[in-house]
Scaffold this active site. Structure first.
Site, PDB file in Angstrom:
ATOM      1  N   GLY A   1      39.859  39.316  44.196  1.00  0.00           N
ATOM      2  CA  GLY A   1      38.444  39.595  43.971  1.00  0.00           C
ATOM      3  C   GLY A   1      38.196  41.053  44.217  1.00  0.00           C
TER       4      GLY A   1
ATOM      5  N   PHE B   1      37.440  42.559  46.756  1.00  0.00           N
ATOM      6  CA  PHE B   1      37.906  43.002  48.070  1.00  0.00           C
ATOM      7  C   PHE B   1      39.405  43.235  48.113  1.00  0.00           C
ATOM      8  CE2 PHE B   1      37.626  38.590  47.279  1.00  0.00           C
ATOM      9  CZ  PHE B   1      38.922  38.193  47.469  1.00  0.00           C
TER      10      PHE B   1
ATOM     11  N   ASP C   1      25.527  34.527  46.302  1.00  0.00           N
ATOM     12  CA  ASP C   1      26.501  34.591  45.205  1.00  0.00           C
ATOM     13  C   ASP C   1      27.056  33.200  44.906  1.00  0.00           C
ATOM     14  OD1 ASP C   1      27.853  35.814  43.184  1.00  0.00           O
ATOM     15  OD2 ASP C   1      29.429  36.669  44.447  1.00  0.00           O
TER      16      ASP C   1
END
Ligand code: NAG
Ligand code: NAG
Length: 951
Positions: free
Chosen positions: A621, A623, A737
């Protein structure tokens, strides 16, 4: 009525007194606290008589309350409030001037059985202060109701129907700062499992009102023995607009009748005086400050009392707050009790509930009704301390006569944890467990209770500075988590058991036993030690302990300061990886959680080992990557390692760790630990082997397609996870989210919400939104109102969840890549507007679904994705709706297409096929409740308004 007397009561007064004294002395109040042979418990609180008495009409035995509670004082109401005909139960009361929580414990119950619990309150200016109190009632660890005794004269009665999970239940009075809680009476009645299907393991019912129409005796309450369950059926009549009808024939209950209304109630009914008019009445709820608009359930009971000629027809519709309960009409059945009700609590938020019963155009006879019940619902989802710990600590409390605030559940709620206890509410620790007991300087004597060894999760046991005698039980060495055992400054004798010595030697236990003059420590010569020797011994012991403590402290400091070297200290006394999270980034509390949760802290080196040097990537993702790994005990985990180039900062990363460490729910992904080691930050989660919901919707995982049943379950479970964030956390958390890629599935295909990197808490109570400068979320899922205002609310999550629901129904992504990319909401709305559900449903399911169920889910989704947030339901409402869908689907898959739990209507008589599934529309039932029982001439003020209404 000897047989209904509690056992100890029928023993001789001397024996009884003895038992009472023993029970007072030990704090165990078992004597006399048994249900009678019907399973009833009837308590006259504050009664000063020792044996109780028989109720004059029901012949039930009313027991005094001393055996059920160990606090409070007895009082009687002021003479000016005594009415000659008043039932005796109202005369006396118990008040609880001290302690935040005081409880009655009702024992010898059947775990898992349904019970009706009824409590009575009459202030009667017993204290001369003329100030009726306001306080809360809890059943076990769940909030039941606020008692607001409106005046000194008003008797007040509350009733709940709940499933009791244990073999006992506690009814607790909580002092909320508005006066001293009091109670006059407490009843417990067992109900069959099949009765009141609305009461489930997670939801209890609070009685709003229960009425018997057209009673033969206008002053009589029908109850036991006419009602074997001893419900109170208050009379309701009105000679102006209604005419009473009755029969002397028995009105039968069907075998599967979920209400078992007694024949005495069903034998009477009303019809309008003017045959062309409707029956109309209202119920007014008491205002409930904690939940101003709870969901209401209305249950209406009907029976034909006259045999109709063959050309006659009695057929009517039932409306609750203007909404028809079903599109189908209702026909009473001759001499059979049948009920109709809304299966889901109505949430219309109206302040009163008007019920209208009007005849259909075809009907040749006026409408009728025999009885009505209305309830509000309350969640019973809080979980108490693990029962083994409860029984162990209760025995310890009894043995040492600990008073303090040791009442109610030991750990829950965490604001009322017993003094001296620390509990773990953490991951994998539901139900909560006791991890620390401090009875140091507690003035306790006698030997060390064997029950300490039953506190399986205990880590710290402090018993120093007491008068404990006898030997140290070796069983304590079996407590694998025990890290510190402090027995110093007592009168213990004998030697230190070998098991404990071994634990000390292998470094897993710190044992303090200095200043026990009679304790010998070298095993072979165990004469009482001389004082000189014992003081040397104390030093002998104290010094190494101090040294170890210093070492531990130094080591801990090093570990924090020199992050990279932390691997080298892994063999010290205290397990290194158990750290207390203390980032104060989010200062709020989730239900059943505490700020100081213990999460495992990993070093980078450990992560390398766990992931086999970051070999297998599970996903990625913004991150960085998520890696596959295995802990020492072969538990599979997912390791989310923040890459240095990540746009998710360390702060967000730690915010997520912080949030995850305090939220625990079966539908939220759980965090096993975290790593903050030098420049490395990582989170370690439970492994979700079935990946993301997104992959399943796209058919990317082995090409298989989710069945409708699976989709429904995933929808319900993820909704529950979100509901917990919104409702279980205080202040609420907004996920921000929600999307199909953030819903993960485990091997059992159970859904959990993941990725809390963007989650935000409401910063204060009055704020209904949080303001931020950056719009976050994922295209296709973002709430348009949030987009416009930049202020996300819980309803923004509801919106995103609606999109997920649409994905589940359609199998399509949030944004469809057609010639022009189109939002799934528009796509579905357009098709549904044409009434075309088949054109919307994922065709890969090949019709393996119930069209009604799919409609309903689509309908929920569209409500969730309403443009204006006020029009969107709450997650609580969504959960309830989805629950209904799941039940419907289970009924269908079970091969029983038109039968659910609504068996109040006939399944074999087509004329009675009253389908309650179509009746979840709002049917707000209001209460003027309950207030008091018109027991023998205490007149109950009629609170229902009636009025003719033209058809
Ligand atoms: C109790 O009820 C009275 C009257 O209904 C109301 O004015 C008062 O605010 C209530 N008290 C509390 C603490 O809710
Ligand atoms: C245990 O309780 C005593 C008395 O309340 C207190 O003085 C002591 O600090 C406590 N010990 C620990 C380790 O918390």
């Amino acid at each position: 009525m000897e047989e209904s007397r509690p056992r100890a009561m029928s023993a001789s007064p001397w024996l009884f007194l003895l038992l009472l004294c023993v029970s007072c002395a030990t704090g165990v109040f078992q004597a006399g606290a048994q249900p009678d042979n019907k399973g009833f418990i009837t308590i006259d609180c504050g009664l000063s008589e020792e044996t109780g008495y028989e109720h004059n009409t029901t012949k039930l035995w009313n027991a005094p309350d001393a055996a059920f509670t160990d606090a409070g004082t007895n009082h009687i109401i002021s003479p000016e409030y005594v009415v000659v005909s008043m039932a005796k139960i109202w005369y006396s009361l118990r008040s609880f001037a001290t302690g935040m929580r005081n409880c009655y414990t009702l024992r010898s119950l059947m775990p898992g059985l349904k019970y009706m619990i009824r409590a009575r309150f009459m202030y009667g200016n017993y204290d001369g202060l003329d100030q009726p109190p306001v306080f809360d009632l809890h059943i076990g660890v769940n909030y039941w109701q606020t008692v607001n005794i409106s005046g000194p004269k008003a008797p007040y009665l509350v009733e709940a129907i709940v499933i009791v999970p244990d073999d006992f239940v506690q009814v607790c009075l909580i002092n909320t700062g508005d006066g001293t809680p009091i109670i006059s009476g407490l009843d417990l009645r067992p109900l069959k499992r099949t009765l009141y299907p609305h009461a489930t393991a997670t939801q209890g019912l609070v009685l709003v009102d229960r009425r018997n129409f057209g009673p033969t005796d206008a002053n009589a309450v029908v109850r036991y023995p006419h009602d074997p369950h001893d419900r109170l059926w208050w009379p309701k009549f009105d000679g102006i607009t209604w005419a009473n009808i009755s029969t002397t024939e028995k009105v039968e209950n069907r075998e599967d009748d979920p209400f078992e209304v007694p024949t005495a109630v069903m034998q009477t009914a009303i019809i309008p005086q003017n045959a062309s008019q409707n029956i109309e009445f209202s119920l007014y709820p008491e205002f409930t400050p904690k939940d101003p608009s709870p969901g209401y359930i209305a249950i209406l009971h009907f029976s034909g009392l006259q045999r109709l000629p063959s050309n006659a027809l009695q057929e009517f519709y039932v409306n609750v707050n203007g909404e028809q309960l079903s599109s189908l009409s209702f026909m009473p059945y001759y001499l059979f009790a049948v009920a109709t009700y809304n299966s889901l609590p109505s949430q219309s938020g109206r302040s009163s509930c008007s019920i209208t019963i009007n005849a259909t155009a075809k009907s040749t006879l006026p409408p009728t009704i025999n009885a009505v019940e209305a309830f509000s619902v309350f969640p019973t989802t809080n979980v108490g301390t693990v029962s083994q710990d409860v029984s162990a600590i209760t025995k310890i409390k009894a043995k040492y006569q600990v008073r303090k605030n040791w009442v109610g559940d030991p750990c829950v709620p965490n604001t009322m944890t017993w003094d001296g206890l620390t509990c773990n509410y953490g991951i994998a620790s539901r139900p909560p467990k006791i991890i620390s007991v401090n009875l140091s300087s507690g003035g306790i004597g006698g030997d060390i209770s064997a029950s300490f060894a039953d506190l399986k999760a205990v880590k710290y046991l402090y018993l120093s500075n007491n008068n404990l005698t006898g030997s140290i039980p070796d069983a304590l060495s079996q407590l694998t988590s025990l890290t510190v055992l402090d027995l110093s400054a007592n009168q213990l004798s004998g030697s230190i058991p070998s098991g404990l010595l071994k634990r000390v030697q292998d470094g897993s236990l710190i044992l303090r036993y200095g200043d026990n003059p009679n304790l010998c420590t070298n095993g072979n010569s165990c004469q009482p030690a001389k004082s000189t020797r014992s003081s040397t011994l104390a030093i002998y012991i104290a010094v190494p302990v101090a040294v170890i403590l210093v070492i531990v402290l130094v080591v801990l400091l090093c570990c924090f300061l020199r992050r990279k070297k932390s691997g080298s200290v892994s063999n010290s006394v205290k397990p290194q990886n158990e750290m207390t999270m203390s980032y104060a980034m989010v200062n709020d509390v989730c239900a059943d959680s505490s700020l100081r949760l213990e999460s495992r802290r990993f070093t980078y080196k450990e992560l390398q080992m766990i992931t086999n040097n970051f070999q297998r990537v599970l996903g990625r993702g913004g991150f960085g990557y998520v890696y596959d790994g295995f802990l020492e005990d072969r538990t599979q985990v997912a390791v989310k390692l923040r890459s240095h180039s990540s746009n998710q900062g360390v702060k967000e990363f730690l915010a997520e760790a912080q949030i995850l460490s305090r939220i625990h729910h079966k539908n939220l992904v759980s965090m096993i630990g975290y790593c903050k080691d030098g420049e490395y930050t990582a989170l370690v989660y439970e492994y979700m082997s079935e990946g993301t919901l997104q992959e399943h919707i796209e058919g990317m995982r082995n090409g298989a397609c989710l069945t409708w049943t699976q989709r429904l379950r995933i929808a319900l479970e993820s909704a529950q996870g979100l509901e917990y964030l919104h409702k279980g956390c205080y202040p609420a958390l907004i996920h921000r989210d929600v999307k199909a890629t953030n819903i993960l599935l485990n091997a059992k295909m159970e859904a959990r919400i993941a990725d809390f990197g963007l989650s935000k808490a409401f910063s204060n109570e009055n704020e209904t939104h949080v303001s931020t400068n950056t719009l976050v979320g994922t295209p296709g899922y973002v709430d348009p109102e949030y987009q416009a205002t930049m202020q996300p609310t819980a309803k923004s999550d509801v919106y995103s969840f609606g999109v997920v629901l649409l994905e589940l129904v359609t199998g399509k992504p949030a944004i469809l890549q057609e010639a022009v990319p189109v939002n799934i909401i528009q796509w579905v709305r357009q098709r549904l507007a044409r009434g075309n559900i088949e054109g919307v449903v994922d065709e890969r399911m090949r019709g393996g679904y119930d069209v009604n169920g799919v409609w309903k889910v689509a309908d929920i989704a569209l409500k969730c994705t309403a443009q204006a947030s006020v029009q969107r339901p709450t997650m609580t409402h969504v959960v309830a709706q989805l629950q209904e869908c799941v039940e419907l689907e289970n009924g269908r898959v079970g091969g029983n297409t038109n039968n659910g739990f609504h068996s109040g209507s006939s399944d074999d008589d087509p004329n009675l096929s009253y389908d309650a599934y179509t009746t979840d529309r709002s049917t707000s039932v209001n209460q003027n409740s309950t207030t008091f029982e018109m027991e023998h001439n205490v007149i109950r003020v009629p609170t229902m308004s009636t009025g003719p209404a033209a058809r």
